[in-house]
Design a protein around this motif. Structure first.
Motif, short mmCIF file in Angstrom:
data_model
loop_
_atom_site.label_atom_id
_atom_site.label_comp_id
_atom_site.label_asym_id
_atom_site.label_seq_id
_atom_site.Cartn_x
_atom_site.Cartn_y
_atom_site.Cartn_z
N LEU A 22 0.83 -1.20 0.00
CA LEU A 22 0.00 0.00 0.00
C LEU A 22 0.86 1.25 0.00
O LEU A 22 0.56 2.23 -0.69
N ALA A 23 1.91 1.25 0.77
CA ALA A 23 2.80 2.41 0.83
C ALA A 23 3.46 2.64 -0.53
O ALA A 23 3.56 3.78 -0.98
N MET A 24 3.89 1.59 -1.19
CA MET A 24 4.55 1.73 -2.47
C MET A 24 3.58 2.13 -3.57
O MET A 24 3.96 2.78 -4.53
N SER A 25 2.30 1.80 -3.44
CA SER A 25 1.34 2.13 -4.49
C SER A 25 0.91 3.58 -4.43
O SER A 25 0.28 4.08 -5.33
N HIS A 26 1.23 4.27 -3.37
CA HIS A 26 0.98 5.71 -3.21
C HIS A 26 -0.50 6.05 -3.23
O HIS A 26 -0.89 7.14 -3.60
N GLY A 27 -1.33 5.11 -2.88
CA GLY A 27 -2.76 5.40 -2.78
C GLY A 27 -3.45 5.29 -4.11
O GLY A 27 -2.84 5.21 -5.16
N ASP A 28 -4.75 5.31 -4.08
CA ASP A 28 -5.58 5.23 -5.27
C ASP A 28 -6.25 6.58 -5.43
O ASP A 28 -7.27 6.85 -4.82
N VAL A 29 -5.65 7.44 -6.24
CA VAL A 29 -6.14 8.81 -6.37
C VAL A 29 -6.84 8.98 -7.70
O VAL A 29 -6.28 8.69 -8.75
N ALA A 74 -7.27 18.95 -0.42
CA ALA A 74 -8.12 17.96 0.25
C ALA A 74 -8.64 16.92 -0.75
O ALA A 74 -8.71 15.73 -0.43
N GLY A 75 -8.98 17.34 -1.95
CA GLY A 75 -9.55 16.43 -2.94
C GLY A 75 -8.53 15.65 -3.75
O GLY A 75 -8.89 14.65 -4.37
N ASN A 76 -7.28 16.09 -3.77
CA ASN A 76 -6.30 15.47 -4.66
C ASN A 76 -5.03 14.97 -3.98
O ASN A 76 -4.36 14.09 -4.53
N CYS A 77 -4.68 15.52 -2.86
CA CYS A 77 -3.36 15.25 -2.28
C CYS A 77 -3.43 14.58 -0.90
O CYS A 77 -2.53 13.81 -0.54
N ALA A 78 -4.46 14.92 -0.13
CA ALA A 78 -4.53 14.49 1.27
C ALA A 78 -4.52 12.98 1.44
O ALA A 78 -3.96 12.48 2.41
N VAL A 79 -5.10 12.24 0.50
CA VAL A 79 -5.16 10.79 0.65
C VAL A 79 -3.77 10.17 0.77
O VAL A 79 -3.58 9.19 1.48
N CYS A 80 -2.78 10.78 0.13
CA CYS A 80 -1.41 10.26 0.20
C CYS A 80 -0.50 11.11 1.08
O CYS A 80 0.35 10.57 1.79
N HIS A 81 -0.65 12.42 1.01
CA HIS A 81 0.28 13.31 1.69
C HIS A 81 -0.21 13.81 3.04
O HIS A 81 0.48 14.59 3.68
N GLY A 82 -1.39 13.36 3.47
CA GLY A 82 -1.86 13.67 4.81
C GLY A 82 -2.82 14.84 4.89
O GLY A 82 -2.75 15.78 4.11
N ILE A 83 -3.72 14.75 5.86
CA ILE A 83 -4.67 15.83 6.13
C ILE A 83 -3.89 17.08 6.52
O ILE A 83 -2.93 17.01 7.28
N GLN A 84 -4.30 18.21 6.00
CA GLN A 84 -3.67 19.50 6.26
C GLN A 84 -2.16 19.46 6.00
O GLN A 84 -1.38 20.08 6.71
N ALA A 85 -1.78 18.73 4.98
CA ALA A 85 -0.39 18.64 4.51
C ALA A 85 0.57 18.06 5.55
O ALA A 85 1.77 18.30 5.49
N LEU A 90 4.94 8.06 5.22
CA LEU A 90 5.08 7.15 4.09
C LEU A 90 5.30 7.88 2.77
O LEU A 90 5.80 7.30 1.81
N THR A 91 4.93 9.14 2.71
CA THR A 91 5.11 9.96 1.53
C THR A 91 5.85 11.23 1.93
O THR A 91 5.89 11.58 3.10
N PRO A 92 6.41 11.94 0.96
CA PRO A 92 7.14 13.16 1.30
C PRO A 92 6.24 14.17 2.03
O PRO A 92 5.07 14.32 1.72
N ASP A 93 6.84 14.84 3.01
CA ASP A 93 6.14 15.90 3.74
C ASP A 93 6.28 17.17 2.90
O ASP A 93 7.36 17.76 2.82
N LEU A 94 5.20 17.56 2.25
CA LEU A 94 5.24 18.68 1.32
C LEU A 94 5.52 20.01 2.00
O LEU A 94 5.94 20.96 1.35
N ARG A 95 5.32 20.08 3.31
CA ARG A 95 5.62 21.32 4.03
C ARG A 95 7.11 21.60 4.07
O ARG A 95 7.52 22.73 4.34
#
Length: 143
Positions: A22-29, A74-85, A90-95
């Motif tokens: 699951l971590a390697m698949s980067h979520g189903d976006v 919220a609609g495109n990134c949060a599923v993989c990169h976390g709520i409120q960034a 498991l994924t890069p911290d965009l902050r």
């Protein structure tokens, strides 16, 4: 080794393999459209710097871009990169991206990666992508 000990280890191992997959698949976006409101259309040619950052070309639209970007994130990134960034690790911290990472950011979002992140260039226009980056920049950095 007893049968129950072996079974427990097998179950744990299977669970860890599933989690790693699951971590390697980067979520189903499925990319979601973003209503950019009255923000300017930035065109198709990728800009190398966030135009909504204060002091830049559309810096006077910064607060509006943050609101649009929050919804887009919220609609495109949060599923993989976390709520409120706030990445769970498991994924890069965009902050942690800086203004020097603008070209990296726009390239990754538009083109995706070979490790599971989809390309968003067919679903998000550049205005929405930069609004998302503006929102991410507004979230406090990790301590």
């Amino acid at each position: 080794m007893s049968v129950s000990s072996f079974s427990l280890k097998a179950i744990v191992a299977a669970g860890l393999l599933t989690a790693a997959g699951l971590a390697m698949s980067h979520g189903d976006v499925t990319p979601q459209e973003v209503d950019t409101g009255s923000l300017p259309d930035l065109g198709k040619e990728a800009l190398s710097e966030n135009p909504f950052r204060e002091g830049n070309e559309y810096g006077d639209r910064h607060d509006e871009a943050v609101k649009v970007g929050e919804s887009g994130y919220a609609g495109n990134c949060a599923v993989c990169h976390g709520i409120q960034a706030m990445s769970g690790g498991l994924t890069p911290d965009l902050r942690e991206l800086t203004e020097w990472d603008d070209e990296y950011f726009i390239g990754r979002v538009m083109n995706g990666t070979g490790r599971g992140m989809p390309s968003f260039k067919e679903n998000l226009d550049q205005t929405a992508i930069w609004a998302i980056k503006t929102y991410i920049e507004s979230v406090p950095e990790p301590m």
